[in-house]
Design a protein around this motif. Structure first.
Motif, PDB file in Angstrom:
ATOM      1  N   LEU A 269       0.815  -1.222   0.000  1.00 40.22           N
ATOM      2  CA  LEU A 269       0.000   0.000   0.000  1.00 40.22           C
ATOM      3  C   LEU A 269       0.846   1.269   0.000  1.00 40.22           C
ATOM      4  N   LEU A 270       1.861   1.315   0.864  1.00 46.10           N
ATOM      5  CA  LEU A 270       2.604   2.557   1.097  1.00 46.10           C
ATOM      6  C   LEU A 270       3.973   2.592   0.419  1.00 46.10           C
ATOM      7  N   GLY A 271       4.407   1.445  -0.139  1.00 40.08           N
ATOM      8  CA  GLY A 271       5.732   1.406  -0.766  1.00 40.08           C
ATOM      9  C   GLY A 271       6.867   1.365   0.242  1.00 40.08           C
ATOM     10  N   THR A 272       6.550   1.028   1.498  1.00 30.71           N
ATOM     11  CA  THR A 272       7.576   0.953   2.537  1.00 30.71           C
ATOM     12  C   THR A 272       8.615  -0.093   2.168  1.00 30.71           C
ATOM     13  N   LYS A 273       9.882   0.273   2.213  1.00 29.74           N
ATOM     14  CA  LYS A 273      10.933  -0.671   1.842  1.00 29.74           C
ATOM     15  C   LYS A 273      11.031  -1.791   2.872  1.00 29.74           C
ATOM     16  N   HIS A 274      11.474  -2.945   2.392  1.00 31.89           N
ATOM     17  CA  HIS A 274      11.350  -4.182   3.150  1.00 31.89           C
ATOM     18  C   HIS A 274      12.028  -4.139   4.522  1.00 31.89           C
ATOM     19  N   GLY A 275      13.293  -3.719   4.572  1.00 34.71           N
ATOM     20  CA  GLY A 275      14.021  -3.719   5.829  1.00 34.71           C
ATOM     21  C   GLY A 275      13.395  -2.809   6.865  1.00 34.71           C
ATOM     22  N   ILE A 276      13.125  -1.567   6.475  1.00 32.32           N
ATOM     23  CA  ILE A 276      12.547  -0.617   7.432  1.00 32.32           C
ATOM     24  C   ILE A 276      11.110  -1.014   7.782  1.00 32.32           C
ATOM     25  N   GLY A 277      10.396  -1.600   6.826  1.00 34.41           N
ATOM     26  CA  GLY A 277       9.036  -2.069   7.091  1.00 34.41           C
ATOM     27  C   GLY A 277       9.017  -3.146   8.160  1.00 34.41           C
ATOM     28  N   ASN A 278       9.954  -4.079   8.069  1.00 29.85           N
ATOM     29  CA  ASN A 278      10.047  -5.119   9.096  1.00 29.85           C
ATOM     30  C   ASN A 278      10.347  -4.515  10.466  1.00 29.85           C
ATOM     31  N   CYS A 279      11.215  -3.496  10.482  1.00 28.71           N
ATOM     32  CA  CYS A 279      11.545  -2.838  11.754  1.00 28.71           C
ATOM     33  C   CYS A 279      10.322  -2.137  12.347  1.00 28.71           C
ATOM     34  N   ILE A 280       9.578  -1.441  11.505  1.00 28.73           N
ATOM     35  CA  ILE A 280       8.380  -0.726  11.963  1.00 28.73           C
ATOM     36  C   ILE A 280       7.395  -1.697  12.606  1.00 28.73           C
ATOM     37  N   VAL A 281       7.211  -2.856  11.964  1.00 21.48           N
ATOM     38  CA  VAL A 281       6.260  -3.844  12.471  1.00 21.48           C
ATOM     39  C   VAL A 281       6.811  -4.547  13.712  1.00 21.48           C
ATOM     40  N   PHE A 282       8.050  -5.031  13.630  1.00 22.34           N
ATOM     41  CA  PHE A 282       8.621  -5.818  14.726  1.00 22.34           C
ATOM     42  C   PHE A 282       8.643  -5.018  16.024  1.00 22.34           C
ATOM     43  N   ASP A 283       8.823  -3.724  15.925  1.00 22.37           N
ATOM     44  CA  ASP A 283       8.852  -2.824  17.074  1.00 22.37           C
ATOM     45  C   ASP A 283       7.573  -2.926  17.909  1.00 22.37           C
ATOM     46  N   LYS A 284       6.487  -3.426  17.290  1.00 23.55           N
ATOM     47  CA  LYS A 284       5.178  -3.487  17.956  1.00 23.55           C
ATOM     48  C   LYS A 284       4.702  -4.927  18.206  1.00 23.55           C
ATOM     49  N   LEU A 285       5.601  -5.890  18.132  1.00 20.54           N
ATOM     50  CA  LEU A 285       5.168  -7.292  18.200  1.00 20.54           C
ATOM     51  C   LEU A 285       5.530  -7.987  19.519  1.00 20.54           C
ATOM     52  N   GLU A 286       5.483  -7.256  20.632  1.00 15.77           N
ATOM     53  CA  GLU A 286       5.801  -7.861  21.933  1.00 15.77           C
ATOM     54  C   GLU A 286       4.924  -9.073  22.240  1.00 15.77           C
ATOM     55  N   GLU A 287       3.667  -9.026  21.818  1.00 16.98           N
ATOM     56  CA  GLU A 287       2.760 -10.130  22.154  1.00 16.98           C
ATOM     57  C   GLU A 287       3.148 -11.426  21.454  1.00 16.98           C
ATOM     58  N   PHE A 288       3.888 -11.329  20.344  1.00 15.27           N
ATOM     59  CA  PHE A 288       4.282 -12.525  19.596  1.00 15.27           C
ATOM     60  C   PHE A 288       5.723 -12.940  19.882  1.00 15.27           C
ATOM     61  N   TYR A 289       6.630 -11.954  19.987  1.00 12.74           N
ATOM     62  CA  TYR A 289       8.059 -12.250  20.161  1.00 12.74           C
ATOM     63  C   TYR A 289       8.626 -11.372  21.282  1.00 12.74           C
ATOM     64  N   PRO A 290       8.195 -11.584  22.542  1.00 13.25           N
ATOM     65  CA  PRO A 290       8.577 -10.650  23.621  1.00 13.25           C
ATOM     66  C   PRO A 290      10.085 -10.481  23.817  1.00 13.25           C
ATOM     67  N   ALA A 291      10.833 -11.592  23.848  1.00 14.87           N
ATOM     68  CA  ALA A 291      12.280 -11.482  24.081  1.00 14.87           C
ATOM     69  C   ALA A 291      12.982 -10.838  22.896  1.00 14.87           C
ATOM     70  N   GLY A 292      12.586 -11.222  21.676  1.00 17.22           N
ATOM     71  CA  GLY A 292      13.195 -10.665  20.474  1.00 17.22           C
ATOM     72  C   GLY A 292      12.951  -9.179  20.344  1.00 17.22           C
ATOM     73  N   VAL A 293      11.734  -8.720  20.654  1.00 17.95           N
ATOM     74  CA  VAL A 293      11.416  -7.295  20.536  1.00 17.95           C
ATOM     75  C   VAL A 293      12.174  -6.488  21.588  1.00 17.95           C
ATOM     76  N   LYS A 294      12.298  -7.050  22.789  1.00 15.04           N
ATOM     77  CA  LYS A 294      13.062  -6.353  23.840  1.00 15.04           C
ATOM     78  C   LYS A 294      14.507  -6.152  23.400  1.00 15.04           C
ATOM     79  N   GLU A 295      15.107  -7.207  22.841  1.00 11.67           N
ATOM     80  CA  GLU A 295      16.494  -7.124  22.384  1.00 11.67           C
ATOM     81  C   GLU A 295      16.620  -6.176  21.198  1.00 11.67           C
TER      82      GLU A 295
END
Length: 358
Positions: A269-295
């Motif tokens: 939809l927005l043309g967000t580039k892959h690497g930064i897009g993953n970062c934007i999403v992962f930053d909000k995924l504590e409920e799925f990957y709590p330890a990974g997001v903290k790190e």
């Protein structure tokens, strides 16, 4: 039990200065006067010291690939048509750059030998004919595009790769010298693609000893580089290049997960580039990957990198529906993340709420 039989990269060369061997590596694959086509990231346009190192012979041609946006099927088709009109056939395509450039090289190499539009082949095992010879030479580390069996493309209706046994490169050249002067932010976003690969693979339902072995090593290297090293150095370039390779291998027999499934919708939809897009999403995924997001947040803080916020603010209901449609179409990613009953767990309403947080 039937096991998956994966096609991996044919040949690998690793080491500082390995790029200098490209001429002799591709020489046996030349067919008469049919040229080798070098797809080069437009970041290097005007960088004569680097461009002059590309070993052109005869009718060989450099095509600077515009990676301002994620690769699109219309761009793939246009390049294929232009090459066929100019040369008829080519000996091979060599992609030099980040993940987008390497994906374009793989995609056009496939389309030189398969009819129709690249949009016709977005999916799993739809390619029928082997590609022309293709080589991947990364100048950024993290995407794993150098070893993956897909090419990530945005088409008319979806963002989805051409996943097939014909997609992997015949040869990759891993030269850490080529990543030395990468922009700091871009290097971080791309490296985090590798880190997120590892978290999603290691915590996924598809995990086995094959994917675990590569994933754990890639994760260990990312942690060393981004949490333990006091400063960036040549050793970090070498280790990140190997982390990218191992991270890509970890999902060859596994899959990625929630971050990738959600970021594909953003990109479509927005043309967000892959690497930064993953970062934007992962930053909000504590409920799925709590330890990974903290790190991940510790890495962001240590390296003082900005992760964009509120990028979905102001989107319409129709916009959200488009992103949800794209994301929901990535069934293998969701199954790896949440199991076979993933559709009961990840409803459209829950996914909408997740997109609204980004």
């Amino acid at each position: 039990m039937k096991f998956r039989n994966f096609k991996l990269v044919g040949y690998v060369i690793f080491g500082r200065g390995a790029f200098n061997q490209v001429d002799e590596i591709v020489a046996p694959h030349r067919k008469g006067d049919a040229p080798m086509i070098f797809f080069v990231d437009h970041f290097f346009e005007g960088n004569q010291p680097f461009v002059s190192r590309i070993p052109l012979r005869g009718k060989d041609k450099i095509v600077f690939i515009d990676v301002t946006h994620e690769p699109k099927t219309v761009y793939v088709d246009r390049l294929r048509d232009e090459l066929k009109a100019e040369f008829g056939e080519v000996s091979g395509i060599i992609g030099i750059g980040g993940g987008s450039t390497m994906d374009m090289a793989k995609a056009v190499a496939l389309m030189m030998t398969n009819p129709g539009s690249s949009a016709d082949y977005q999916g799993w095992d739809l390619i029928k004919n082997p590609a022309v010879y293709k080589v991947g030479i990364p100048t950024l580390s993290g995407t794993g595009a150098e070893v993956s069996r897909t090419t990530v493309l945005t088409g008319p209706t979806k963002k989805l790769g051409m996943n097939s046994d014909y997609t992997p490169f015949d040869q990759i050249v891993l030269d850490p010298e080529l990543t030395k002067n990468a922009p700091v932010n871009q290097r971080f976003y791309t490296a985090m693609d590798c880190y997120i690969h590892c978290i999603e693979s290691l915590e996924g339902t598809y995990l086995n000893a094959f994917s675990r072995s590569y994933g754990e090593k890639a994760l260990e290297l990312c942690q060393e580089i981004y949490l333990q090293k006091p400063a960036w150095d040549d050793d970090a370039d070498e280790k990140l290049m190997m982390a990218s390779y191992a991270g890509g291998m970890s999902i060859a027999y596994s899959q990625v997960g929630v971050a990738h499934a959600v970021s594909y919708g953003l990109s479509y939809l927005l043309g967000t580039k892959h690497g930064i897009g993953n970062c934007i999403v992962f930053d909000k995924l504590e409920e799925f990957y709590p330890a990974g997001v903290k790190e991940f947040k510790q890495m962001v803080e240590k390296h003082q990198v900005e992760i964009p916020q509120h990028i979905t603010k102001g989107l319409t209901d129709d916009d959200f529906e488009k992103m949800i449609d794209v994301s929901m179409g990535l069934a293998p990613l969701w199954e790896n993340a949440l199991g076979k009953d993933w559709q009961k767990l990840m409803t459209r309403d829950r996914l909408r709420k997740l997109y609204e947080r980004l």
